[in-house]
Motif scaffolding. Structure first.
Motif, PDB file in Angstrom:
ATOM      1  N   GLN A  90       0.849  -1.366  -0.162  1.00 19.57           N
ATOM      2  CA  GLN A  90      -0.177   0.065  -0.110  1.00 19.57           C
ATOM      3  C   GLN A  90       0.539   1.250   0.083  1.00 19.57           C
ATOM      4  O   GLN A  90       0.567   2.256  -0.628  1.00 19.57           O
ATOM      5  N   LYS A  94       0.468   4.377  -2.716  1.00 25.43           N
ATOM      6  CA  LYS A  94       0.369   5.645  -2.077  1.00 25.43           C
ATOM      7  C   LYS A  94       1.502   6.651  -2.850  1.00 25.43           C
ATOM      8  O   LYS A  94       1.069   7.720  -3.116  1.00 25.43           O
ATOM      9  N   MET A  97       0.376   7.446  -6.526  1.00 23.89           N
ATOM     10  CA  MET A  97      -0.545   8.383  -6.348  1.00 23.89           C
ATOM     11  C   MET A  97      -0.133   9.899  -6.018  1.00 23.89           C
ATOM     12  O   MET A  97      -0.604  10.676  -6.753  1.00 23.89           O
ATOM     13  N   LEU A 118      -7.112   0.118  -7.580  1.00 24.83           N
ATOM     14  CA  LEU A 118      -8.366   0.821  -7.837  1.00 24.83           C
ATOM     15  C   LEU A 118      -8.114   2.362  -7.504  1.00 24.83           C
ATOM     16  O   LEU A 118      -8.667   3.330  -7.972  1.00 24.83           O
ATOM     17  N   ASP A 119      -7.352   2.714  -6.267  1.00 23.78           N
ATOM     18  CA  ASP A 119      -7.079   3.908  -5.821  1.00 23.78           C
ATOM     19  C   ASP A 119      -6.262   4.831  -6.673  1.00 23.78           C
ATOM     20  O   ASP A 119      -6.535   6.053  -7.090  1.00 23.78           O
ATOM     21  N   HIS A 122      -8.276   5.791  -9.982  1.00 19.31           N
ATOM     22  CA  HIS A 122      -9.138   6.605  -9.954  1.00 19.31           C
ATOM     23  C   HIS A 122      -8.376   7.976  -9.749  1.00 19.31           C
ATOM     24  O   HIS A 122      -8.879   8.734 -10.397  1.00 19.31           O
ATOM     25  N   ARG A 123      -7.497   7.843  -8.936  1.00 23.49           N
ATOM     26  CA  ARG A 123      -6.551   9.171  -8.846  1.00 23.49           C
ATOM     27  C   ARG A 123      -5.925   9.728 -10.174  1.00 23.49           C
ATOM     28  O   ARG A 123      -5.988  10.797 -10.600  1.00 23.49           O
ATOM     29  N   ASP A 209     -11.199  15.767   0.798  1.00 14.42           N
ATOM     30  CA  ASP A 209     -12.531  14.824   0.238  1.00 14.42           C
ATOM     31  C   ASP A 209     -13.611  15.600  -0.222  1.00 14.42           C
ATOM     32  O   ASP A 209     -14.591  15.416   0.284  1.00 14.42           O
ATOM     33  N   GLU A 258      -4.101  13.347   4.322  1.00 17.20           N
ATOM     34  CA  GLU A 258      -4.687  12.172   4.674  1.00 17.20           C
ATOM     35  C   GLU A 258      -6.145  12.327   5.428  1.00 17.20           C
ATOM     36  O   GLU A 258      -6.733  12.900   5.021  1.00 17.20           O
TER      37      GLU A 258
END
Length: 453
Positions: A90, A94, A97, A118-119, A122-123, A209, A258
């Motif tokens: 992970q 990160k 990303m 997936l993260d 999407h980013r 967010d 975060e």
């Protein structure tokens, strides 16, 4: 630095061998955690061979896990995505990303789709959507499904709010609004009205967010601090309140990182503060972190490559950049620059560069000079020319893709960031409010905001 007593394991990837701290692999890789805790014979072997993985990708993973910040080529990005997915790391996903830019976003988007990150997928899609006009000619390589997904996303929009103090309902100030720039019609429109008890004057503001957070504004002649903090959710077009920091403070810098908000420095009763607090959105609670190296109000902060930086100004025109390391809870000095100036600081980040803007010498304080600090080479560069800063335009700079938006009452100027320069791109309408302002990027819902400001 790894402990000399740490248990090490020898990993073979292709024809290369790596001696790695076993605990490092268990902590960061689901693959190795399952392997070493499986009870199978491989869990006790001192040498393990990993098949169907590139040695380059594995080497990049080790650099990242050991605290490095490698700048990757397109081929290396592809191998890094494969490694992050195969070994389920992970921290590596990160890092990728946080490294998305206009040079690698398409390859990362494609690779993340293939390997199921997936993260990252999407980013990268969001980045391409935000930079669609600049990247459109290069998108022919994307499959119809990837194009459809990217085009289904909402691009980010420039949002601004002026400095306002609380008011009473019967004295409601219709200018107490959050506004957004509709670029197509070149019009600023109202997004939402501020709550009556909220203050944006000397408040810290940040987005996380797709929500705006407001902390620490003041009201009245004696600068009384507003105790409550406020959150605006653009998707539901609703406001909510949450507690203010334990130390009452105003003129703070609010940084979102975060799942935390960081209230950095500020003032209380006209005294600058060193203390820093973080708000945990999961537990709705504030806690103190390590103090700033020196007391500071309105300290410029920026995030580059997923890292937090603050720019502090000492007497005799000395600027010092510090990095806050959340895992260690410490402020580490990064670099120092000596530069004459009259007042003011602003800092924004693009890729692995920090851009420090300040007003020029006293006889030309409305012009803004800029220096760039590169985090990879650790070198300073002075950008050629000067940039107009009348009424604070550059001190509200925000970056989307490779484009900088700077705003004041007269106009909104857009620049394209190039090598050692900001090149003028286009001009849009100025923000129709007097006084200081703060700007952000938000993804607005697909509704018709029909109220022009």
């Amino acid at each position: 630095m790894q402990s000399p007593l740490a248990e090490r394991v020898r990993i073979q990837v292709e024809e290369e061998f790596f001696s790695v701290d076993k605990a490092l692999l268990v902590e960061n890789s689901e693959y190795f955690r399952a392997l070493f805790q499986s009870g199978m014979k491989e869990s006790t072997q001192q040498e393990i061979r990993i098949r169907d993985l590139s040695a380059t990708g594995f080497c990049i993973m080790l650099k990242i896990l050991e605290g490095g910040h490698p700048v990757l080529s397109c081929e290396e990005n592809l191998q890094a995505v494969e490694c992050a997915a195969f070994l389920q790391v992970q921290a590596m996903a990160k890092y990728l990303m946080n490294s998305i830019n206009s040079d690698n976003c398409i390859i990362l988007y494609q690779a993340a789709a293939v390997f199921g990150l997936l993260d990252l997928f999407h980013r990268a899609a969001l980045y391409i959507r935000d930079s669609y006009a600049e990247l459109e000619e290069y998108l022919d390589c994307l499959s119809p499904d990837l194009l459809d997904y990217m085009e289904s996303l909402v691009p980010s929009t420039l949002v601004a709010v002026g400095a306002h103090t609380p008011t009473f309902e019967f004295l409601e100030d219709l200018s107490r609004t959050i506004c957004y720039l509709e670029e197509e019609s070149n019009t600023w429109r109202t997004l939402s009205c501020l709550p009556l008890t909220a203050s944006t004057f000397l408040a810290g503001m940040a987005t996380l967010d797709n929500k705006i957070y407001i902390v620490g504004g003041v009201y009245g002649y004696n600068k009384q601090v507003v105790g409550q903090s406020f959150c605006y959710d653009v998707m539901s077009n609703s406001w909510s309140e949450f507690p203010g920091p334990q130390q009452l403070r105003y003129d703070i810098t609010l940084m979102a990182h975060e799942n935390y908000l960081y209230a950095i420095g500020g003032e209380f009763e006209k005294t600058p503060l060193k203390s820093v607090e973080k708000y945990n959105l999961s537990t709705s609670s504030w806690s103190f972190t390590s103090d700033l190296p020196q007391a500071a109000a309105a300290a410029p902060c920026a995030q580059a490559m997923g890292r937090i930086f603050v720019c502090l100004w000492k007497p005799l025109d000395t600027t010092i950049i510090y990095e806050y390391e959340p895992q260690k809870d410490l402020w580490a000095p990064v670099s120092t620059l000596n530069r004459p100036q009259s007042y003011g600081h602003c800092m924004v980040a693009h890729r692995d560069n920090l851009y420090i803007m300040r007003n020029g010498p006293f006889d030309d304080f409305l012009r803004c000079v800029m220096d760039c600090f590169n985090l990879t080479t650790m070198q300073w560069t002075s950008l050629p020319g000067q940039y107009m800063n009348s009424k604070g335009a550059l001190f509200t700079a925000v970056i989307k893709g490779d484009t900088v938006y700077t705003v004041n009452k007269m106009l909104t100027l857009m620049y394209t960031i190039g090598e050692n320069t900001w090149k003028f791109k286009k001009e849009k309408a100025g923000f129709p409010r007097s006084g200081s302002l703060q700007t952000f990027l938000l993804r607005l819902p697909r509704t018709d905001h029909s109220i022009a400001t």
